[in-house]
Write a protein that holds these residues in place. Structure first.
Motif, PDB file in Angstrom:
ATOM      1  N   ILE A 232      13.116  42.576 -21.877  1.00  0.00           N
ATOM      2  CA  ILE A 232      12.530  42.750 -21.028  1.00  0.00           C
ATOM      3  C   ILE A 232      13.926  42.330 -18.850  1.00  0.00           C
ATOM      4  CG2 ILE A 232      11.635  40.675 -19.249  1.00  0.00           C
ATOM      5  CD1 ILE A 232       9.590  40.515 -21.328  1.00  0.00           C
ATOM      6  N   THR A 233      13.348  43.308 -17.906  1.00  0.00           N
ATOM      7  CA  THR A 233      14.650  43.164 -17.639  1.00  0.00           C
ATOM      8  C   THR A 233      14.178  42.984 -16.217  1.00  0.00           C
ATOM      9  OG1 THR A 233      14.503  45.655 -16.984  1.00  0.00           O
ATOM     10  CG2 THR A 233      16.224  45.247 -19.019  1.00  0.00           C
ATOM     11  N   ALA A 234      14.841  43.155 -15.110  1.00  0.00           N
ATOM     12  CA  ALA A 234      14.206  42.943 -13.531  1.00  0.00           C
ATOM     13  C   ALA A 234      13.393  44.136 -13.674  1.00  0.00           C
ATOM     14  CB  ALA A 234      15.277  42.729 -12.737  1.00  0.00           C
ATOM     15  N   PRO A 235      12.143  44.452 -12.943  1.00  0.00           N
ATOM     16  CA  PRO A 235      11.737  42.976 -12.058  1.00  0.00           C
ATOM     17  C   PRO A 235      10.952  42.138 -12.415  1.00  0.00           C
ATOM     18  CG  PRO A 235      10.327  44.317 -11.481  1.00  0.00           C
ATOM     19  CD  PRO A 235      11.240  44.909 -12.047  1.00  0.00           C
ATOM     20  N   ALA A 236      11.703  40.731 -12.894  1.00  0.00           N
ATOM     21  CA  ALA A 236      10.921  39.840 -14.069  1.00  0.00           C
ATOM     22  C   ALA A 236      10.946  38.086 -13.310  1.00  0.00           C
ATOM     23  CB  ALA A 236      11.568  39.610 -15.403  1.00  0.00           C
ATOM     24  N   LEU A 237       9.652  37.771 -13.504  1.00  0.00           N
ATOM     25  CA  LEU A 237      10.033  36.137 -13.317  1.00  0.00           C
ATOM     26  C   LEU A 237       9.980  35.094 -14.371  1.00  0.00           C
ATOM     27  CD1 LEU A 237       6.952  34.785 -13.324  1.00  0.00           C
ATOM     28  CD2 LEU A 237       6.474  36.701 -10.934  1.00  0.00           C
ATOM     29  N   LEU A 238      10.108  34.144 -14.108  1.00  0.00           N
ATOM     30  CA  LEU A 238      10.276  32.720 -15.074  1.00  0.00           C
ATOM     31  C   LEU A 238       9.547  31.746 -14.823  1.00  0.00           C
ATOM     32  CD1 LEU A 238      13.029  34.684 -15.093  1.00  0.00           C
ATOM     33  CD2 LEU A 238      13.569  32.515 -17.396  1.00  0.00           C
ATOM     34  N   VAL A 239       8.611  31.209 -16.077  1.00  0.00           N
ATOM     35  CA  VAL A 239       7.554  29.814 -15.934  1.00  0.00           C
ATOM     36  C   VAL A 239       8.353  29.174 -16.519  1.00  0.00           C
ATOM     37  CG1 VAL A 239       5.223  29.241 -15.270  1.00  0.00           C
ATOM     38  CG2 VAL A 239       5.476  31.840 -14.836  1.00  0.00           C
ATOM     39  N   PHE A 240       8.127  28.405 -16.737  1.00  0.00           N
ATOM     40  CA  PHE A 240       8.469  26.794 -17.282  1.00  0.00           C
ATOM     41  C   PHE A 240       7.384  25.649 -17.072  1.00  0.00           C
ATOM     42  CE2 PHE A 240      12.860  29.243 -16.844  1.00  0.00           C
ATOM     43  CZ  PHE A 240      13.209  28.406 -18.073  1.00  0.00           C
ATOM     44  N   GLY A 241       6.398  25.158 -18.113  1.00  0.00           N
ATOM     45  CA  GLY A 241       5.800  24.039 -17.799  1.00  0.00           C
ATOM     46  C   GLY A 241       4.867  24.505 -18.553  1.00  0.00           C
ATOM     47  N   ASP A 242       4.272  22.966 -18.963  1.00  0.00           N
ATOM     48  CA  ASP A 242       3.134  23.243 -19.792  1.00  0.00           C
ATOM     49  C   ASP A 242       1.810  23.800 -19.845  1.00  0.00           C
ATOM     50  OD1 ASP A 242       4.770  21.208 -21.416  1.00  0.00           O
ATOM     51  OD2 ASP A 242       4.089  19.302 -20.198  1.00  0.00           O
ATOM     52  N   VAL A 243       1.949  24.170 -18.525  1.00  0.00           N
ATOM     53  CA  VAL A 243       0.626  25.108 -17.741  1.00  0.00           C
ATOM     54  C   VAL A 243       1.079  26.426 -18.428  1.00  0.00           C
ATOM     55  CG1 VAL A 243      -0.068  24.593 -15.815  1.00  0.00           C
ATOM     56  CG2 VAL A 243       1.605  26.307 -15.883  1.00  0.00           C
ATOM     57  N   VAL A 244       1.569  27.400 -19.347  1.00  0.00           N
ATOM     58  CA  VAL A 244       1.631  28.270 -20.183  1.00  0.00           C
ATOM     59  C   VAL A 244       1.576  28.146 -21.480  1.00  0.00           C
ATOM     60  CG1 VAL A 244       3.737  29.792 -20.684  1.00  0.00           C
ATOM     61  CG2 VAL A 244       3.619  28.392 -18.742  1.00  0.00           C
ATOM     62  N   SER A 245       0.778  26.730 -21.890  1.00  0.00           N
ATOM     63  CA  SER A 245       0.964  26.589 -23.160  1.00  0.00           C
ATOM     64  C   SER A 245      -0.738  27.026 -23.407  1.00  0.00           C
ATOM     65  CB  SER A 245       0.495  25.347 -24.021  1.00  0.00           C
ATOM     66  OG  SER A 245      -0.461  24.368 -23.106  1.00  0.00           O
ATOM     67  N   LEU A 246      -0.926  27.257 -22.126  1.00  0.00           N
ATOM     68  CA  LEU A 246      -2.998  27.934 -22.000  1.00  0.00           C
ATOM     69  C   LEU A 246      -2.969  29.348 -22.533  1.00  0.00           C
ATOM     70  CD1 LEU A 246      -4.177  26.041 -18.549  1.00  0.00           C
ATOM     71  CD2 LEU A 246      -4.305  25.410 -21.142  1.00  0.00           C
ATOM     72  N   HIS A 247      -1.867  29.786 -22.331  1.00  0.00           N
ATOM     73  CA  HIS A 247      -1.500  31.679 -22.693  1.00  0.00           C
ATOM     74  C   HIS A 247      -2.053  31.437 -23.816  1.00  0.00           C
ATOM     75  CE1 HIS A 247      -0.550  35.467 -23.163  1.00  0.00           C
ATOM     76  NE2 HIS A 247       0.111  35.197 -21.777  1.00  0.00           N
ATOM     77  N   PRO A 248      -2.831  32.096 -24.183  1.00  0.00           N
ATOM     78  CA  PRO A 248      -3.285  33.049 -25.541  1.00  0.00           C
ATOM     79  C   PRO A 248      -2.097  33.493 -26.786  1.00  0.00           C
ATOM     80  CG  PRO A 248      -4.169  34.079 -24.090  1.00  0.00           C
ATOM     81  CD  PRO A 248      -4.074  33.764 -23.246  1.00  0.00           C
ATOM     82  N   GLN A 249      -1.219  33.820 -26.477  1.00  0.00           N
ATOM     83  CA  GLN A 249       0.326  33.985 -27.034  1.00  0.00           C
ATOM     84  C   GLN A 249       0.970  32.343 -27.261  1.00  0.00           C
ATOM     85  OE1 GLN A 249       2.989  37.252 -25.885  1.00  0.00           O
ATOM     86  NE2 GLN A 249       0.843  39.040 -25.090  1.00  0.00           N
ATOM     87  N   PHE A 250       0.109  32.056 -26.850  1.00  0.00           N
ATOM     88  CA  PHE A 250       0.929  30.736 -27.212  1.00  0.00           C
ATOM     89  C   PHE A 250       0.369  29.717 -28.409  1.00  0.00           C
ATOM     90  CE2 PHE A 250       3.141  26.070 -26.713  1.00  0.00           C
ATOM     91  CZ  PHE A 250       4.445  25.982 -26.790  1.00  0.00           C
ATOM     92  N   GLN A 251      -0.647  30.360 -28.305  1.00  0.00           N
ATOM     93  CA  GLN A 251      -0.929  28.727 -29.382  1.00  0.00           C
ATOM     94  C   GLN A 251      -0.518  29.259 -30.774  1.00  0.00           C
ATOM     95  OE1 GLN A 251      -3.798  26.841 -29.426  1.00  0.00           O
ATOM     96  NE2 GLN A 251      -3.289  26.335 -31.218  1.00  0.00           N
ATOM     97  N   PRO A 252      -0.318  30.393 -31.771  1.00  0.00           N
ATOM     98  CA  PRO A 252       0.533  30.933 -32.600  1.00  0.00           C
ATOM     99  C   PRO A 252       1.813  29.917 -32.940  1.00  0.00           C
ATOM    100  CG  PRO A 252      -0.199  32.758 -32.103  1.00  0.00           C
ATOM    101  CD  PRO A 252       0.114  31.806 -30.660  1.00  0.00           C
TER     102      PRO A 252
END
Length: 264
Positions: A232-252
């Motif tokens: 992964i390269t630019a353009p990209a953004l980073l999201v830090f936070g507990d809300v990311v736990s709601l993303h389906p890929q975070f469950q595993p």
């Protein structure tokens, strides 16, 4: 750079600064389309989807001003001068900037330059990638007890150094969206590690809303390695936070660490 004056009666210089959104041309505003249809010149940035140019009249100048940091032709000063010169010589300049023109996009500098020549200006906001890209991934900025606010922070300042605001932001429970920080993802993750947030969920989104979109989901301790593995390269953004736990890929990931904790 001074342009040759175009033979055109009753030139009325004006500038419309439009946010082109995060990349998907269907996310462009109706008001932006109407403005493009009346353009005499269009100036557009590197991350603007060129499909939007079809809304502008045929035969008018459509000028790429990609704003590459290592190209003096596209320095902010040069772009400001181009905008003014085209307005004075052609009339209505539509300036397309990716995302929202007043959100990490130096829109104010361009409007200020135009108004110093008494050229009328108008702003048409766009969807910023800072909120649009996470939304398309179903990551909310604020959600119940997980986050009560969000910060949008530049990863690096004008000197190329890590933003001091990141050190403050990392101390909070807010959702932190970092732009212009993908090249320093390891250093930025270390800021959160220093606050004992090693297991904080993180998402990295490249080219949000476009067919080239990539996403990496992990935790502070692993995100730099995942970004490297997924290239992964630019353009990209980073999201830090507990809300990311709601993303389906975070469950595993959640299941893995919960099982690991049970073993110990």
């Amino acid at each position: 750079m001074i342009l040759n004056k175009v033979e055109k009666a009753n030139i009325e210089p004006r500038i419309t600064l439009i946010g082109a959104g995060p990349g998907d041309p269907d996310l462009f505003s109706l008001k932006g389309v109407k403005a493009l249809k009346t353009a005499d010149v269009v100036l557009y940035d590197a991350n603007v989807n060129e499909a939007l140019l079809c809304h502008a009249p045929d035969g008018i100048p459509k000028v790429y001003v990609g704003k590459r940091s290592d190209d003096e032709d596209f320095s902010q000063e040069a772009v400001n001068k181009l905008i003014v010169d085209y307005a004075l010589n052609y009339g209505h300049v539509v300036r397309l900037k990716s995302g929202d023109p007043f959100f990490f996009a130096k829109g104010y500098e361009e409007i200020d330059a135009a108004e110093s020549y008494s050229i009328p200006t108008e702003i048409i906001p766009g969807i910023s990638s800072a909120t649009g890209a996470p939304s398309l991934q179903k990551i909310p900025m604020i959600y119940k007890d997980l986050s009560e606010s969000f910060w949008a922070v530049t990863g690096t300042n004008s000197r190329g150094e890590i933003s001091e605001d990141l050190y403050i932001a990392a101390k909070t429970k807010a959702t932190i969206v970092v732009l212009n920080g993908i090249e320093k993802v390891k250093e930025i993750a270390a800021i959160f590690q220093a606050e004992s947030k090693n297991l904080l969920p993180v998402a990295v989104i490249q080219n949000g809303s476009t067919p080239q979109e990539k996403i990496a989901v992990g935790i502070v301790d692993t995100i730099a390695e995942i970004v490297e593995d997924k290239k992964i390269t630019a353009p990209a953004l980073l999201v830090f936070g507990d809300v990311v736990s709601l993303h389906p890929q975070f469950q595993p990931i959640r299941d893995f660490y919960e099982n690991l904790a049970e073993e110990y």
